[in-house]
Enzyme design. Structure first.
Site, PDB file in Angstrom:
ATOM      1  N   PRO A  43       0.810  -1.219   0.000  1.00 45.34           N
ATOM      2  CA  PRO A  43       0.000   0.000   0.000  1.00 45.34           C
ATOM      3  C   PRO A  43       0.851   1.281   0.000  1.00 45.34           C
ATOM      4  O   PRO A  43       0.491   2.256  -0.647  1.00 45.34           O
ATOM      5  CB  PRO A  43      -0.826  -0.125   1.282  1.00 45.34           C
ATOM      6  CG  PRO A  43      -0.941  -1.609   1.500  1.00 45.34           C
ATOM      7  CD  PRO A  43       0.329  -2.213   0.980  1.00 45.34           C
ATOM      8  N   ALA A  70       4.210   1.278  -0.915  1.00 40.57           N
ATOM      9  CA  ALA A  70       5.419   1.055  -1.721  1.00 40.57           C
ATOM     10  C   ALA A  70       5.019   0.467  -3.068  1.00 40.57           C
ATOM     11  O   ALA A  70       4.931  -0.752  -3.236  1.00 40.57           O
ATOM     12  CB  ALA A  70       6.386   0.122  -0.995  1.00 40.57           C
ATOM     13  N   GLN A 118      -8.785  10.276 -45.394  1.00 41.70           N
ATOM     14  CA  GLN A 118      -7.428  10.507 -44.909  1.00 41.70           C
ATOM     15  C   GLN A 118      -7.336  10.219 -43.414  1.00 41.70           C
ATOM     16  O   GLN A 118      -6.325   9.692 -42.944  1.00 41.70           O
ATOM     17  CB  GLN A 118      -7.050  11.963 -45.194  1.00 41.70           C
ATOM     18  CG  GLN A 118      -5.585  12.217 -45.041  1.00 41.70           C
ATOM     19  CD  GLN A 118      -5.231  13.643 -45.328  1.00 41.70           C
ATOM     20  OE1 GLN A 118      -5.725  14.551 -44.659  1.00 41.70           O
ATOM     21  NE2 GLN A 118      -4.404  13.853 -46.317  1.00 41.70           N
ATOM     22  N   GLN A 170     -12.201   5.177 -31.879  1.00 39.27           N
ATOM     23  CA  GLN A 170     -12.703   6.410 -32.488  1.00 39.27           C
ATOM     24  C   GLN A 170     -13.107   6.178 -33.949  1.00 39.27           C
ATOM     25  O   GLN A 170     -14.173   6.601 -34.404  1.00 39.27           O
ATOM     26  CB  GLN A 170     -11.602   7.485 -32.397  1.00 39.27           C
ATOM     27  CG  GLN A 170     -12.029   8.865 -32.826  1.00 39.27           C
ATOM     28  CD  GLN A 170     -13.040   9.479 -31.867  1.00 39.27           C
ATOM     29  OE1 GLN A 170     -13.136   9.063 -30.715  1.00 39.27           O
ATOM     30  NE2 GLN A 170     -13.827  10.414 -32.353  1.00 39.27           N
ATOM     31  N   GLY A 201     -16.274   4.282 -34.285  1.00 42.89           N
ATOM     32  CA  GLY A 201     -17.458   4.960 -33.756  1.00 42.89           C
ATOM     33  C   GLY A 201     -18.163   4.152 -32.680  1.00 42.89           C
ATOM     34  O   GLY A 201     -17.509   3.432 -31.903  1.00 42.89           O
ATOM     35  N   GLU A 226       4.464  -3.295 -13.893  1.00 47.55           N
ATOM     36  CA  GLU A 226       5.899  -3.489 -14.174  1.00 47.55           C
ATOM     37  C   GLU A 226       6.617  -2.151 -14.286  1.00 47.55           C
ATOM     38  O   GLU A 226       7.556  -2.001 -15.077  1.00 47.55           O
ATOM     39  CB  GLU A 226       6.116  -4.299 -15.467  1.00 47.55           C
ATOM     40  CG  GLU A 226       5.411  -5.615 -15.482  1.00 47.55           C
ATOM     41  CD  GLU A 226       6.267  -6.814 -15.162  1.00 47.55           C
ATOM     42  OE1 GLU A 226       5.720  -7.898 -15.053  1.00 47.55           O
ATOM     43  OE2 GLU A 226       7.493  -6.646 -14.989  1.00 47.55           O
TER      44      GLU A 226
HETATM   45  C1  LIG Z   1      -3.242  -5.342 -13.286  1.00 47.14           C
HETATM   46  C2  LIG Z   1      -2.151  -5.141 -12.296  1.00 47.14           C
HETATM   47  C3  LIG Z   1      -1.360  -6.231 -11.929  1.00 47.14           C
HETATM   48  C4  LIG Z   1      -0.364  -6.076 -10.984  1.00 47.14           C
HETATM   49  N1  LIG Z   1       0.358  -7.164 -10.602  1.00 47.14           N
HETATM   50  C5  LIG Z   1       1.291  -7.038  -9.645  1.00 47.14           C
HETATM   51  C6  LIG Z   1       1.996  -8.191  -9.163  1.00 47.14           C
HETATM   52  O1  LIG Z   1       1.766  -9.312  -9.608  1.00 47.14           O
HETATM   53  N2  LIG Z   1       2.934  -8.003  -8.212  1.00 47.14           N
HETATM   54  C7  LIG Z   1       3.215  -6.783  -7.685  1.00 47.14           C
HETATM   55  O2  LIG Z   1       4.078  -6.709  -6.820  1.00 47.14           O
HETATM   56  N3  LIG Z   1       2.546  -5.668  -8.104  1.00 47.14           N
HETATM   57  C8  LIG Z   1       1.593  -5.773  -9.057  1.00 47.14           C
HETATM   58  N4  LIG Z   1       0.893  -4.665  -9.489  1.00 47.14           N
HETATM   59  C9  LIG Z   1       1.164  -3.379  -8.883  1.00 47.14           C
HETATM   60  C10 LIG Z   1       1.962  -2.472  -9.820  1.00 47.14           C
HETATM   61  O3  LIG Z   1       3.274  -2.941  -9.957  1.00 47.14           O
HETATM   62  C11 LIG Z   1       1.872  -1.048  -9.257  1.00 47.14           C
HETATM   63  O4  LIG Z   1       0.551  -0.615  -9.504  1.00 47.14           O
HETATM   64  C12 LIG Z   1       2.874  -0.113  -9.901  1.00 47.14           C
HETATM   65  O5  LIG Z   1       4.177  -0.426  -9.503  1.00 47.14           O
HETATM   66  C13 LIG Z   1       2.596   1.349  -9.531  1.00 47.14           C
HETATM   67  O6  LIG Z   1       2.477   1.484  -8.154  1.00 47.14           O
HETATM   68  P1  LIG Z   1       1.187   2.216  -7.540  1.00 47.14           P
HETATM   69  O7  LIG Z   1      -0.012   1.707  -8.223  1.00 47.14           O
HETATM   70  O8  LIG Z   1       1.290   2.092  -6.074  1.00 47.14           O
HETATM   71  O9  LIG Z   1       1.329   3.719  -7.978  1.00 47.14           O
HETATM   72  P2  LIG Z   1       2.176   4.874  -7.252  1.00 47.14           P
HETATM   73  O10 LIG Z   1       3.584   4.445  -7.078  1.00 47.14           O
HETATM   74  O11 LIG Z   1       1.412   5.324  -6.080  1.00 47.14           O
HETATM   75  O12 LIG Z   1       2.130   5.974  -8.368  1.00 47.14           O
HETATM   76  C14 LIG Z   1       0.983   6.768  -8.631  1.00 47.14           C
HETATM   77  C15 LIG Z   1       1.339   7.741  -9.762  1.00 47.14           C
HETATM   78  O13 LIG Z   1       2.442   8.570  -9.365  1.00 47.14           O
HETATM   79  C16 LIG Z   1       3.504   8.444 -10.307  1.00 47.14           C
HETATM   80  N5  LIG Z   1       4.789   8.486  -9.621  1.00 47.14           N
HETATM   81  C17 LIG Z   1       5.189   7.734  -8.563  1.00 47.14           C
HETATM   82  N6  LIG Z   1       6.444   8.038  -8.223  1.00 47.14           N
HETATM   83  C18 LIG Z   1       6.858   9.020  -9.074  1.00 47.14           C
HETATM   84  C19 LIG Z   1       8.062   9.766  -9.233  1.00 47.14           C
HETATM   85  N7  LIG Z   1       9.103   9.566  -8.439  1.00 47.14           N
HETATM   86  N8  LIG Z   1       8.108  10.691 -10.214  1.00 47.14           N
HETATM   87  C20 LIG Z   1       7.062  10.910 -11.037  1.00 47.14           C
HETATM   88  N9  LIG Z   1       5.883  10.233 -10.939  1.00 47.14           N
HETATM   89  C21 LIG Z   1       5.790   9.304  -9.978  1.00 47.14           C
HETATM   90  C22 LIG Z   1       3.294   7.084 -10.956  1.00 47.14           C
HETATM   91  O14 LIG Z   1       3.919   7.026 -12.212  1.00 47.14           O
HETATM   92  C23 LIG Z   1       1.784   7.033 -11.039  1.00 47.14           C
HETATM   93  O15 LIG Z   1       1.344   7.746 -12.152  1.00 47.14           O
HETATM   94  C24 LIG Z   1      -0.122  -4.795 -10.427  1.00 47.14           C
HETATM   95  C25 LIG Z   1      -0.893  -3.703 -10.812  1.00 47.14           C
HETATM   96  C26 LIG Z   1      -1.907  -3.879 -11.708  1.00 47.14           C
HETATM   97  C27 LIG Z   1      -2.766  -2.692 -12.059  1.00 47.14           C
END
Ligand SMILES: Cc1cc2nc3c(=O)[nH]c(=O)nc-3n(C[C@H](O)[C@H](O)[C@H](O)COP(=O)(O)OP(=O)(O)OC[C@H]3O[C@@H](n4cnc5c(N)ncnc54)[C@H](O)[C@@H]3O)c2cc1C
Length: 391
Positions: free
Chosen positions: A134, A136, A286, A343, A346, A370
């Site tokens: 949550p 990290a 186009q 788009q 439609g 990832e």
């Molecule tokens: C379908 C799905 C499958 C997944 N599967 C796995 C899995 O199997 N194992 C696993 O461990 N995780 C998994 N995840 C989690 C995924 O890896 C995380 O969602 C991802 O790493 C981003 O973390 P967060 O969602 O906490 O976003 P946050 O880190 O909270 O980021 C929120 C926003 O802030 C931006 N941001 C954050 N830090 C910075 C920075 N320093 N500079 C600029 N912008 C920044 C991010 O780009 C994003 O737009 C999964 C997620 C999804 C949606």
């Protein structure tokens, strides 16, 4: 048609071509006919998972002695593209197995390989790869899960969220801080955690916008007792191991994005090639022609970037920056072009049950998992600022 032309440009070996063709046939026969239903029901594709294993489409880079296809990263990318062309959730399942199997193969003891890797590649078990917490996500250095040593091994505490296969996994590779890791905020270890261990529990299944057949949930570890041999690889080196395997992971997601784009282009071409229909003027417009040309050009660029990153990795050259570039480019292009495809078609493309509507939803997450697009940009920029990669 699109893929055959691309194939000729990619100078593939016989093994790479054979695997790609096998994945393509599998995607057409076994995946694509079920994609809409899987999206609708959001169920785990158990039958397809087992068939994929029987076809040798799990563990593409893992040696044959453990049940893998004993091929290379480029083959893995080609398989991911083809499977995603059938349905992205299935490619993502293949990608998840590839990451876990790579870690087990490269870091596991003989006993760990026998217990986890062999049944996994037969699809007798399901795995998870658990990093995100949550607090990290992008910033993995903020990870809070801890493992303390006790007389019976380790006690794991913490939680992971949005974990692929979380609702169904038999075991998870969990990144946590271990006693060996106290001094350094990046020193962590990978633990193999079986779902039967006391103190292991799961959250409810997440309801997602796209790639809906991929099962996601939280995993909770409350005084979860692990045996002494639960550490995978060197205690304290887990973060480093995860970063290396994510290089291949990002190439895989770039290829998955390419497969989605190809599917969108194939559907747009089908739609606009139908000259008998009232919309033949639209087909020649186009707007449509430029959209098709831009999509095909970005696909071509993505193919080249993916192949270059994969070949570097296969030569043992660090490909972190190139993998990030390929993932960034292909995922952004997939979201852009699936949107344009909706788009162009439609209301038809916007309506539930239409493949383009699903592709648009399935593409979005490629910019998030990832490593988000923003994180890929940070990796690329840092590499250049440190004097790495001359494009
Ligand atoms: C379908 C799905 C499958 C997944 N599967 C796995 C899995 O199997 N194992 C696993 O461990 N995780 C998994 N995840 C989690 C995924 O890896 C995380 O969602 C991802 O790493 C981003 O973390 P967060 O969602 O906490 O976003 P946050 O880190 O909270 O980021 C929120 C926003 O802030 C931006 N941001 C954050 N830090 C910075 C920075 N320093 N500079 C600029 N912008 C920044 C991010 O780009 C994003 O737009 C999964 C997620 C999804 C949606």
């Amino acid at each position: 048609m699109l893929s055959t032309e691309a194939e000729a440009c990619r100078s593939l070996t016989d093994q790479q071509r054979t695997l790609m063709q096998k994945a393509r046939i599998f995607a057409r026969k076994e995946i694509a006919p079920h994609a809409q239903e899987l999206d609708w029901t959001a169920k785990f594709a158990n039958t397809i998972y087992k068939k994929m294993a029987r076809q040798g489409l799990l563990g593409i880079t893992v040696p044959a002695k453990w049940g893998g296809a004993e091929s290379d990263t480029l083959s893995y990318a080609l398989v991911m593209e083809e499977l995603s062309n059938g349905y992205a959730s299935i490619a993502d399942l293949c990608g998840l197995v590839e990451l876990c199997a790579t870690l087990l193969n490269e870091l596991g003891t003989e006993a760990q390989k026998q217990r986890y890797l062999v049944p996994l590649l037969k699809a007798q078990t399901t795995c998870s790869f658990a990093l995100t917490e949550p607090d990290a996500g992008s910033d993995l250095a903020a990870l809070a899960a801890t493992a303390e040593k006790n007389s019976r091994g380790f006690i794991l505490n913490g939680s992971k969220h949005f974990i692929h296969n979380g609702p169904i996994c038999d075991f998870a590779l969990v990144l946590a801080r271990s006693p060996a890791a106290k001094a350094d905020d990046r020193a962590m270890s990978i633990f193999i955690v079986e779902s039967s261990y006391p103190g292991f529990s799961r959250g409810v299944k997440e309801n997602k916008m796209g790639q809906r057949a991929s099962q996601l949930s939280s995993l909770y570890f409350k005084d979860c007792q692990l045996p002494p041999d639960a550490v995978l690889g060197i205690d304290g080196d887990g973060f480093k191991h995860m970063m290396v395997v994510l290089e291949r992971g990002r190439i895989g997601i770039a290829a998955l994005s390419l497969g989605l784009m190809r599917s969108a282009l194939e559907n747009v071409l089908k739609d606009t090639a139908d000259k008998d229909r009232a919309n033949s003027a639209k087909a020649d417009s186009q707007t449509v022609q430029w959209a098709i040309a831009n999509m095909a050009t970005d696909m071509y660029a993505a193919q080249a970037m993916i192949a270059q990153a994969a070949r570097l990795k296969d030569q043992g050259i660090p490909a972190n920056t190139q993998a990030s570039m390929a993932k960034l480019f292909a995922s952004e292009a997939a979201v852009k072009h699936t949107g344009i495809a909706v788009q162009i078609t439609g209301i038809q493309g916007y309506t539930q049950g239409n493949v383009l509507e699903r592709l648009y939803r399935d593409a979005k997450v490629t910019q998030i998992y990832e490593g988000t697009s923003e994180v890929q940009r940070i990796i690329i920029a840092r590499s250049l600022q440190r004097g790495g990669l001359t494009p």
